[in-house]
Design a protein around this motif. Sequence first.
Motif, PDB file in Angstrom:
ATOM      1  N   VAL A   1       0.782  -1.188   0.047  1.00 34.21           N
ATOM      2  CA  VAL A   1      -0.244   0.114  -0.121  1.00 34.21           C
ATOM      3  C   VAL A   1       0.820   1.287  -0.032  1.00 34.21           C
ATOM      4  CG1 VAL A   1      -1.998  -1.141   1.077  1.00 34.21           C
ATOM      5  CG2 VAL A   1      -0.268   0.022   2.520  1.00 34.21           C
ATOM      6  N   VAL A   2       2.077   1.140   0.026  1.00 31.02           N
ATOM      7  CA  VAL A   2       2.975   2.450   0.377  1.00 31.02           C
ATOM      8  C   VAL A   2       2.789   3.180  -1.121  1.00 31.02           C
ATOM      9  CG1 VAL A   2       5.044   0.973  -1.065  1.00 31.02           C
ATOM     10  CG2 VAL A   2       5.305   3.049   0.640  1.00 31.02           C
ATOM     11  N   PRO A   3       2.591   4.545  -0.671  1.00 31.79           N
ATOM     12  CA  PRO A   3       2.204   5.350  -2.004  1.00 31.79           C
ATOM     13  C   PRO A   3       3.272   5.959  -2.881  1.00 31.79           C
ATOM     14  CG  PRO A   3       2.059   6.534   0.375  1.00 31.79           C
ATOM     15  CD  PRO A   3       2.508   5.369   0.422  1.00 31.79           C
ATOM     16  N   ASN A   4       4.614   5.928  -2.257  1.00 35.35           N
ATOM     17  CA  ASN A   4       5.496   6.817  -3.101  1.00 35.35           C
ATOM     18  C   ASN A   4       7.037   6.198  -2.715  1.00 35.35           C
ATOM     19  OD1 ASN A   4       6.644   7.870  -0.491  1.00 35.35           O
ATOM     20  ND2 ASN A   4       4.720   9.176  -0.656  1.00 35.35           N
ATOM     21  N   TYR A   5       7.849   6.664  -3.688  1.00 37.03           N
ATOM     22  CA  TYR A   5       9.149   6.025  -3.571  1.00 37.03           C
ATOM     23  C   TYR A   5       9.935   6.205  -2.217  1.00 37.03           C
ATOM     24  CZ  TYR A   5      14.095   5.002  -4.990  1.00 37.03           C
ATOM     25  OH  TYR A   5      15.109   4.427  -5.550  1.00 37.03           O
ATOM     26  N   PRO A   6       9.815   7.646  -1.757  1.00 37.24           N
ATOM     27  CA  PRO A   6      10.706   7.821  -0.544  1.00 37.24           C
ATOM     28  C   PRO A   6      10.003   6.820   0.787  1.00 37.24           C
ATOM     29  CG  PRO A   6      10.153   9.814  -1.394  1.00 37.24           C
ATOM     30  CD  PRO A   6       9.546   8.862  -2.026  1.00 37.24           C
ATOM     31  N   LEU A   7       8.732   6.575   0.947  1.00 37.40           N
ATOM     32  CA  LEU A   7       8.324   5.890   1.850  1.00 37.40           C
ATOM     33  C   LEU A   7       8.754   4.304   1.655  1.00 37.40           C
ATOM     34  CD1 LEU A   7       4.521   7.213   2.685  1.00 37.40           C
ATOM     35  CD2 LEU A   7       6.909   7.289   4.004  1.00 37.40           C
ATOM     36  N   THR A   8       8.721   3.862   0.335  1.00 34.73           N
ATOM     37  CA  THR A   8       9.162   2.563  -0.071  1.00 34.73           C
ATOM     38  C   THR A   8      10.701   2.221   0.208  1.00 34.73           C
ATOM     39  OG1 THR A   8       7.575   2.720  -1.995  1.00 34.73           O
ATOM     40  CG2 THR A   8       9.251   0.892  -1.842  1.00 34.73           C
ATOM     41  N   LEU A   9      11.568   3.239   0.084  1.00 33.30           N
ATOM     42  CA  LEU A   9      13.003   3.191   0.716  1.00 33.30           C
ATOM     43  C   LEU A   9      12.879   3.005   2.238  1.00 33.30           C
ATOM     44  CD1 LEU A   9      14.691   5.977  -1.380  1.00 33.30           C
ATOM     45  CD2 LEU A   9      14.974   3.621  -1.862  1.00 33.30           C
ATOM     46  N   LEU A  10      12.132   3.860   2.808  1.00 34.13           N
ATOM     47  CA  LEU A  10      11.984   3.527   4.282  1.00 34.13           C
ATOM     48  C   LEU A  10      11.568   2.285   4.724  1.00 34.13           C
ATOM     49  CD1 LEU A  10      12.304   4.811   7.246  1.00 34.13           C
ATOM     50  CD2 LEU A  10       9.900   5.668   6.684  1.00 34.13           C
ATOM     51  N   VAL A  11      10.498   1.642   4.023  1.00 36.21           N
ATOM     52  CA  VAL A  11       9.845   0.541   4.398  1.00 36.21           C
ATOM     53  C   VAL A  11      11.146  -0.631   4.309  1.00 36.21           C
ATOM     54  CG1 VAL A  11       8.317  -1.418   3.774  1.00 36.21           C
ATOM     55  CG2 VAL A  11       7.617   1.091   3.958  1.00 36.21           C
ATOM     56  N   LEU A  12      11.930  -0.452   2.895  1.00 36.49           N
ATOM     57  CA  LEU A  12      12.720  -1.670   2.773  1.00 36.49           C
ATOM     58  C   LEU A  12      14.136  -1.588   3.772  1.00 36.49           C
ATOM     59  CD1 LEU A  12      12.349  -1.994  -1.223  1.00 36.49           C
ATOM     60  CD2 LEU A  12      11.670  -3.497   0.692  1.00 36.49           C
ATOM     61  N   PHE A  13      14.287  -0.305   4.000  1.00 37.22           N
ATOM     62  CA  PHE A  13      15.336  -0.067   5.262  1.00 37.22           C
ATOM     63  C   PHE A  13      14.739  -0.771   6.492  1.00 37.22           C
ATOM     64  CE2 PHE A  13      17.425   1.913   8.749  1.00 37.22           C
ATOM     65  CZ  PHE A  13      18.680   1.881   8.222  1.00 37.22           C
ATOM     66  N   CYS A  14      13.582  -0.560   6.707  1.00 35.56           N
ATOM     67  CA  CYS A  14      13.235  -1.559   8.172  1.00 35.56           C
ATOM     68  C   CYS A  14      13.133  -2.885   7.767  1.00 35.56           C
ATOM     69  CB  CYS A  14      11.860  -1.034   8.287  1.00 35.56           C
ATOM     70  SG  CYS A  14      11.866   0.809   8.802  1.00 35.56           S
ATOM     71  N   ASP A  15      12.754  -3.493   6.576  1.00 36.87           N
ATOM     72  CA  ASP A  15      12.878  -4.764   6.166  1.00 36.87           C
ATOM     73  C   ASP A  15      14.282  -5.260   6.483  1.00 36.87           C
ATOM     74  OD1 ASP A  15      11.755  -7.200   4.549  1.00 36.87           O
ATOM     75  OD2 ASP A  15      13.506  -6.584   3.446  1.00 36.87           O
ATOM     76  N   GLY A  16      15.286  -4.377   5.922  1.00 32.01           N
ATOM     77  CA  GLY A  16      16.589  -5.035   6.338  1.00 32.01           C
ATOM     78  C   GLY A  16      16.948  -5.075   7.821  1.00 32.01           C
ATOM     79  N   VAL A  17      16.545  -3.982   8.362  1.00 28.07           N
ATOM     80  CA  VAL A  17      16.719  -4.169   9.877  1.00 28.07           C
ATOM     81  C   VAL A  17      16.331  -5.426  10.360  1.00 28.07           C
ATOM     82  CG1 VAL A  17      16.424  -3.101  12.054  1.00 28.07           C
ATOM     83  CG2 VAL A  17      17.287  -1.652  10.160  1.00 28.07           C
TER      84      VAL A  17
END
Length: 417
Positions: free
Chosen positions: A94-110
């Motif tokens: 559901v993520v709406p834009n690219y910056p938030l997608t980067l944040l989500v995937l950074f959290c995924d990495g953690v």
Amino acid sequence: MSPSRDPFRRSQLAIGALFFALGFQYATWVSRVPALKARLDLGEAQIGLLLMTCGIGAAVSFPLVAVLMRRFGSRLLSVLSALALGVVLLALSVVPNYPLTLLVLFCDGVAVGCLNVAMNAQGAALEARFERTTMSRLHATFSAGSLLAALLASGVNAFTGTLAVHFGLAAVLLAVLVLAARPGLLADGPAETAPEETAPEQTVPGEGAVGEGAAGEGKKPRRRFALPVAATLWMGLAMVFGTVTEGAMNDWSALYLKDVVHAGAGLAPLGIAVVSVMMVCARIFADGWRTRFGDGRIVRTGSLLGGLGLALALLVGGVVPTLLGFACVGLGVAAVTPCVYVAAARQGSDALSLVAAMGTTGLLAGPAVIGFIAGGTSLVWGMAAVAASAAVVSLCATRISWPQPQAAAPRLVPEAG
């Protein structure tokens, strides 16, 4: 004896479920990168940064993981981080834009970094508790999770291209798998109950046990983070060069077959297939080899086999010799990661966290480094660097204190009379 009555099998299945879950979650979202690209209207460079962000999150998570391991222990941390990976899938849908997608995937990495350390601590504890080798098979279940995720993605795509449906289903499957596995995970300290009431309590390597003085009050003594010792650094270097070898083979083998060996379009993908199949098969049988020959000999001999096999393939050339060289790499480095994780876990959770972070860094940076070498010289020299990386693992393995081979547990025979 059924798994429910066999403490070792019960815990092995539970911990294997964690490895399976990590492979399943990673392959789930990676398989839908094209859909994410189309929905967010991304370019190739943005996709590259997207993929790198996940690896960066895992690589920089080391200090946090070390703290969380000491605070929560590997059982609770593995469950929480695995459930967090399911939340990441829901967020990606559901993520709406690219910056938030980067944040989500950074959290995924953690979250990946946390689960990676916690589940390997569980695997090492299982080996120590029952004096049986199993880590290689546990790592093989990661590949099984990736395979199932790919099949699920293909099946769901046949009915709908909606990310919310696919990722929602995957998140539910992850939650069910992890919660079902939780009762079989090993306890981290005397305060917790072991998976089987009749089995003796086992403290996970690296977790604080109740000690003298303050231990009488039932509290774990606090430990501050200490600088890694030389033994830990040698393990980290072995992990770095081992993951460089793995990652580079996955990323560059097909291109090498196509551009250098001039294999046909149908044969080029066989490079990845050969490496992957050999690694899975080797990991299925590697625990028996570890029991017979010991971790140190397996890592030294295997990584040397991989380096020499690939080097000879580069010298000889041709499709068949190249595929045989790739097979040597898959066979030779398959047990490196499981064995190094076991050795690091014996040094404590801080050492395990550092070694895991260094391995993630090698997996992330390795293919790019090989690309720089190939760009400055040729892809042949780039693959030669991969062969050299495997040989370096063998050198590092000579400086690591490995656990002794574990003899098979004797069977109990009733006495006569």
